[in-house]
Design an enzyme around this catalytic site. Structure first.
Site, short mmCIF file in Angstrom:
data_model
loop_
_atom_site.label_atom_id
_atom_site.label_comp_id
_atom_site.label_asym_id
_atom_site.label_seq_id
_atom_site.Cartn_x
_atom_site.Cartn_y
_atom_site.Cartn_z
N SER A 93 0.83 -1.20 0.00
CA SER A 93 0.00 0.00 0.00
C SER A 93 0.87 1.26 0.00
CB SER A 93 -0.96 -0.05 1.19
OG SER A 93 -1.98 0.90 1.05
N ASP A 194 -9.80 -5.05 -4.54
CA ASP A 194 -9.14 -4.28 -3.48
C ASP A 194 -10.07 -3.12 -3.15
OD1 ASP A 194 -7.57 -2.45 -2.03
OD2 ASP A 194 -5.73 -3.13 -2.99
N HIS A 224 -7.17 -6.12 -0.09
CA HIS A 224 -6.05 -5.18 -0.03
C HIS A 224 -4.85 -5.72 0.76
CE1 HIS A 224 -3.89 -1.46 -0.15
NE2 HIS A 224 -3.87 -1.36 1.18
#
Length: 268
Positions: A93, A194, A224
């Site tokens: 991320s 996601d 995610h």
């Protein structure tokens, strides 16, 4: 404030190939801990730092910004480069954005990148309101534990501090401009489903970096936080194979774990 149990940084002294792992926004090392331990068990030197403002309470993050988060991983990279022949940077991320900037700025000092659902932009109308709203509201509901696997949870904040979110938005813009400077081999793995970072972020990163050695893998079974999800083992093995290809001998043998938490080393 004391660090939440499970959110501690993790380090392991292994061989001459090192890996720096960067966790995500409002998350903690817990989201990458199984990955770090998998690499350590295969003999790599591993550093998984806790980003400033993370791992305690969201109010502590409100007074930090991207400069603090980046400075932490930059220090860890320098420490690994002093210790290891080859250094890789892995990120999840926002940690992927941190990894990309390290690669853009350090050049040959980073041997390769492994990115999992990397973030490149704060999306939606709310993003444009952040410069103003952050002065009116301290936080909004959190974004942790986007995981398909039943029973798996991510240790992170249940609130997003908006001053920090504004800083992250600024950071993404900086990294986006620097993407053409990224020339290292890249393994990018992302989830079509996601709910935090859309696939468009991965597509833009792949379209703007200058790397010629690029591998893209879809994580069809995960959301995610794929490092704690159904595709976790695949992420671990693909990343290990990636390091072994670029640094022959890296991660090919197991070693006794010598790890440290919070900066105090145990073992020899």
């Amino acid at each position: 404030m004391p660090v939440l149990p499970g959110a501690e940084p993790y380090r392991h002294e292994g061989g001459e190939a090192g890996v720096l792992l960067c966790h995500g926004f409002t998350g903690s090392p817990q989201s990458l801990r199984p990955w770090a331990e998998h690499l350590a068990a295969r003999g790599l030197t591993v550093s998984l730092p806790l980003l400033p403002g993370h791992g305690t309470r969201w109010q502590d993050m409100q007074i930090t910004g991207w400069q603090d988060w980046y400075a932490e991983v930059d220090r860890e990279l320098h420490a690994l480069r002093d210790r290891c022949r080859d250094v890789f940077v892995f990120g999840l991320s926002m940690g992927g954005a941190l990894a990309l900037r390290l690669a853009a700025r350090h050049g040959d000092g980073v041997r390769g990148l492994v990115l999992v659902n990397p973030a490149n932009k704060v999306h939606g109308i709310a993003a444009h309101a952040l410069p103003v709203v952050r002065h009116l509201l301290p936080s909004r509901p959190g974004i942790v534990s986007d995981i398909a696997k039943e029973g798996a949870t991510e240790l992170g904040y249940d609130r997003v501090p908006l001053h920090a979110a504004h800083s992250m938005r600024q950071f993404f813009r900086i990294v986006d401009r620097e993407l053409p400077q990224v020339t290292q081999p890249v393994l990018l793995m992302h989830s079509p489903q996601d709910h935090v970072v859309p696939p468009a972020d991965s597509a833009r990163i792949l379209g703007r970096i200058s790397s010629t050695d690029v591998t893209e893998i879809l994580l069809e079974q995960s959301y995610h936080v794929a490092t704690l999800d159904h595709d976790a083992e695949r992420i671990f093995e693909e990343s290990l194979a990636f390091t072994g290809r670029l640094a022959p001998g890296a991660g090919t043998t197991g070693s006794p774990l010598t790890e440290s938490r919070g900066g105090s080393t145990t073992g020899g």
